[in-house]
Enzyme design. Structure first.
Site, PDB file in Angstrom:
ATOM      1  N   CYS A 120      39.019  47.680  32.609  1.00  0.00           N
ATOM      2  CA  CYS A 120      40.471  47.711  32.366  1.00  0.00           C
ATOM      3  C   CYS A 120      40.882  46.878  31.153  1.00  0.00           C
ATOM      4  O   CYS A 120      41.941  47.102  30.581  1.00  0.00           O
ATOM      5  CB  CYS A 120      41.233  47.241  33.594  1.00  0.00           C
ATOM      6  SG  CYS A 120      40.960  48.285  35.029  1.00  0.00           S
ATOM      7  N   HIS A 257      48.526  45.563  31.138  1.00  0.00           N
ATOM      8  CA  HIS A 257      47.727  46.565  31.837  1.00  0.00           C
ATOM      9  C   HIS A 257      48.479  46.963  33.099  1.00  0.00           C
ATOM     10  O   HIS A 257      48.998  46.106  33.816  1.00  0.00           O
ATOM     11  CB  HIS A 257      46.363  45.951  32.184  1.00  0.00           C
ATOM     12  CG  HIS A 257      45.558  46.786  33.131  1.00  0.00           C
ATOM     13  ND1 HIS A 257      45.374  48.135  32.945  1.00  0.00           N
ATOM     14  CD2 HIS A 257      44.902  46.454  34.272  1.00  0.00           C
ATOM     15  CE1 HIS A 257      44.634  48.597  33.939  1.00  0.00           C
ATOM     16  NE2 HIS A 257      44.339  47.612  34.758  1.00  0.00           N
ATOM     17  N   ASN A 287      46.899  53.118  37.881  1.00  0.00           N
ATOM     18  CA  ASN A 287      45.994  52.334  37.034  1.00  0.00           C
ATOM     19  C   ASN A 287      45.039  53.280  36.298  1.00  0.00           C
ATOM     20  O   ASN A 287      44.147  53.862  36.915  1.00  0.00           O
ATOM     21  CB  ASN A 287      45.222  51.348  37.918  1.00  0.00           C
ATOM     22  CG  ASN A 287      44.315  50.421  37.126  1.00  0.00           C
ATOM     23  OD1 ASN A 287      44.039  50.661  35.955  1.00  0.00           O
ATOM     24  ND2 ASN A 287      43.840  49.379  37.772  1.00  0.00           N
TER      25      ASN A 287
HETATM   26  O1  UT7 Z   1      42.734  47.082  37.094  1.00  0.00           O
HETATM   27  C1  UT7 Z   1      41.812  46.244  37.686  1.00  0.00           C
HETATM   28  C2  UT7 Z   1      42.485  45.192  38.426  1.00  0.00           C
HETATM   29  N1  UT7 Z   1      42.834  45.629  39.752  1.00  0.00           N
HETATM   30  C3  UT7 Z   1      43.925  45.172  40.260  1.00  0.00           C
HETATM   31  O2  UT7 Z   1      44.657  44.488  39.585  1.00  0.00           O
HETATM   32  C4  UT7 Z   1      44.208  45.426  41.716  1.00  0.00           C
HETATM   33  C5  UT7 Z   1      44.525  44.104  42.337  1.00  0.00           C
HETATM   34  N2  UT7 Z   1      44.873  44.187  43.748  1.00  0.00           N
HETATM   35  C6  UT7 Z   1      45.975  44.796  44.207  1.00  0.00           C
HETATM   36  O3  UT7 Z   1      46.713  45.425  43.465  1.00  0.00           O
HETATM   37  C7  UT7 Z   1      46.305  44.622  45.661  1.00  0.00           C
HETATM   38  O4  UT7 Z   1      45.487  43.625  46.209  1.00  0.00           O
HETATM   39  C8  UT7 Z   1      46.150  45.927  46.491  1.00  0.00           C
HETATM   40  C9  UT7 Z   1      47.260  46.893  46.132  1.00  0.00           C
HETATM   41  C10 UT7 Z   1      44.805  46.546  46.226  1.00  0.00           C
HETATM   42  C11 UT7 Z   1      46.276  45.615  47.976  1.00  0.00           C
HETATM   43  O5  UT7 Z   1      47.490  44.943  48.264  1.00  0.00           O
HETATM   44  P1  UT7 Z   1      47.488  43.653  49.199  1.00  0.00           P
HETATM   45  O6  UT7 Z   1      48.892  43.255  49.376  1.00  0.00           O
HETATM   46  O7  UT7 Z   1      46.540  42.666  48.563  1.00  0.00           O
HETATM   47  O8  UT7 Z   1      46.954  44.219  50.569  1.00  0.00           O
HETATM   48  P2  UT7 Z   1      45.615  43.866  51.379  1.00  0.00           P
HETATM   49  O9  UT7 Z   1      44.403  44.333  50.659  1.00  0.00           O
HETATM   50  O10 UT7 Z   1      45.663  42.424  51.787  1.00  0.00           O
HETATM   51  O11 UT7 Z   1      45.809  44.775  52.660  1.00  0.00           O
HETATM   52  C12 UT7 Z   1      46.938  44.598  53.522  1.00  0.00           C
HETATM   53  C13 UT7 Z   1      46.897  45.680  54.592  1.00  0.00           C
HETATM   54  C14 UT7 Z   1      45.537  45.826  55.265  1.00  0.00           C
HETATM   55  O12 UT7 Z   1      45.751  46.062  56.638  1.00  0.00           O
HETATM   56  P3  UT7 Z   1      45.605  44.867  57.721  1.00  0.00           P
HETATM   57  O13 UT7 Z   1      44.214  44.349  57.542  1.00  0.00           O
HETATM   58  O14 UT7 Z   1      46.665  43.868  57.326  1.00  0.00           O
HETATM   59  O15 UT7 Z   1      45.856  45.582  59.003  1.00  0.00           O
HETATM   60  C15 UT7 Z   1      44.963  47.039  54.629  1.00  0.00           C
HETATM   61  O16 UT7 Z   1      44.027  47.715  55.465  1.00  0.00           O
HETATM   62  O17 UT7 Z   1      47.188  46.964  54.022  1.00  0.00           O
HETATM   63  C16 UT7 Z   1      46.187  47.902  54.420  1.00  0.00           C
HETATM   64  N3  UT7 Z   1      46.010  48.887  53.375  1.00  0.00           N
HETATM   65  C17 UT7 Z   1      46.715  50.046  53.323  1.00  0.00           C
HETATM   66  N4  UT7 Z   1      47.645  50.562  54.125  1.00  0.00           N
HETATM   67  C18 UT7 Z   1      48.168  51.756  53.787  1.00  0.00           C
HETATM   68  C19 UT7 Z   1      45.185  48.832  52.294  1.00  0.00           C
HETATM   69  N5  UT7 Z   1      45.326  49.943  51.554  1.00  0.00           N
HETATM   70  C20 UT7 Z   1      46.268  50.704  52.149  1.00  0.00           C
HETATM   71  C21 UT7 Z   1      46.843  51.957  51.875  1.00  0.00           C
HETATM   72  N6  UT7 Z   1      47.779  52.431  52.712  1.00  0.00           N
HETATM   73  N7  UT7 Z   1      46.501  52.658  50.777  1.00  0.00           N
END
Ligand code: UT7
Length: 330
Positions: A120, A257, A287
């Protein structure tokens, strides 16, 4: 990069172009086959849709259209291009480079063409590499392209990643222009690049020619990447501004980005850039890795917000981990 000496050359962006494949996949479309929903994706990421390349449409095809549009905007012909650098992590083939394929497809003459692989952060890395040619007078007309087909790396059963990425390409034409060695010069004024290989397991693809012999799927510990993103990018931004000799208050447009709206806002807040100076396109194309910065730049130029003479701050972070920032005057 140190401050340029009086009368030295600057790498000036003279044209910008973008291309998004015609097939649009909405959050609701994804919810039909993976356990997710529009509300979660919008709230956690700001993403509303992504574009997906058609069957038989490859990264080099996306890059070629973006390059042709950037050349048209610059008023240059393919016959004048002497350097092509493509930032990509999703090449058509393991080799040759996408850059050589673009060279052939646009009809550019024999010159220099190669890919840069910094995921990225690729576009920021590629701009700094191109500057090494253009600002030394070694290239008169360079194409720097970010192009990706990230959907080809998705594990469509992994809702933590498959909703986040899309396909697209953006390109700029860089040409040498005499500067005065001042921050009022147009062109690339400063950059900072970083990499930390110890963080590989936070964001990687679990395949490759030398290991599995397969393409593999993207794997990410999203919340850990998120934490690193805000802190690390802020440091790199401040370093690039110091090299360029500018302050955050002078920045006209922040073009980050486009990974996650919350990261964009968190970084802008941390470095003191007001919300109205942030170009955000993450809702429109998710992204697109190395393509996201030139796509956002193109968007801001096309809608009339970004104008020649304005000071732009670009930044990115991605797999590696790699990250970096770049300050330029359009
Ligand atoms: O370009 C390269 C760099 N990449 C990035 O910058 C990405 C960086 N990370 C992020 O953007 C975020 O961390 C994410 C969008 C990937 C995730 O958001 P988050 O607020 O960090 O959520 P999390 O991973 O802590 O997950 C929270 C909950 C989980 O459920 P539980 O364990 O709380 O029950 C996940 O299983 O959200 C759940 N979850 C979803 N739910 C519905 C994860 N993905 C999804 C989904 N739909 N697509």
């Amino acid at each position: 990069m140190t401050e340029a000496s009086p009368g030295s050359l600057r790498s000036l962006v003279t044209g910008v172009g973008g291309y998004l494949p015609s097939d649009i996949v909405t959050n609701t479309d994804l919810a039909k086959f993976v356990d997710t929903n529009d509300e979660w994706i919008v709230e956690r990421t700001g993403i509303r849709q992504r574009h997906r390349a058609a069957e038989g449409e490859f990264t080099s095809d996306l890059a070629t259209v973006a390059a042709q549009r950037a050349l048209a905007a610059a008023g240059r012909k393919a016959s004048e291009v002497d350097l092509i650098i493509v930032a990509t992590t999703t090449p058509d083939l393991t080799f040759p480079s996408v850059a050589t394929m673009v060279q052939y497809k646009i009809g550019a003459p024999v010159g220099i063409a190669f890919d840069v692989q910094a995921v990225c952060s690729g576009f920021v890395y590629a701009m700094s590499v191109a500057d090494g040619f253009v600002a030394r007078g070694l290239s008169k007309c360079a194409l720097v392209i970010g192009a990706e087909t990230m959907t080809r790396l998705m594990d469509w059963a992994d809702r933590g990643t498959c909703v986040l990425f899309g396909d697209g390409a953006g390109a700029v034409v860089l040409e040498p222009q005499k500067g005065q060695g001042r921050t009022s010069d147009r062109g690339l004024l400063g950059f900072s690049l970083r990499a930390d290989g110890s963080k590989k397991d936070l964001l990687f693809v679990d395949g490759g020619p030398s290991s599995t012999g397969t393409v593999g799927h993207l794997r990410m510990l999203g919340n850990q990447v998120f934490r690193h993103a805000v802190v690390n990018i802020s440091e790199a931004i401040e370093a690039s501004a110091a090299v360029a000799g500018v302050t955050m208050a002078e920045v006209d447009w922040f073009i980050p980005h486009q990974a996650n709206q919350r990261i964009l806002e968190g970084v802008a807040k941390r470095v003191g850039i007001p919300e109205e100076k942030v170009i955000s396109t993450v809702a429109l194309h998710a992204n697109t890795s190395a393509a996201s910065i030139p796509l956002a730049l193109n968007h801001g130029i096309e809608d009339g917000r970004i104008k020649p003479g304005q000071l732009l701050l670009l930044e990115a972070m991605g797999g590696g981990l790699t990250w970096g920032a770049c300050v330029l005057r359009l």
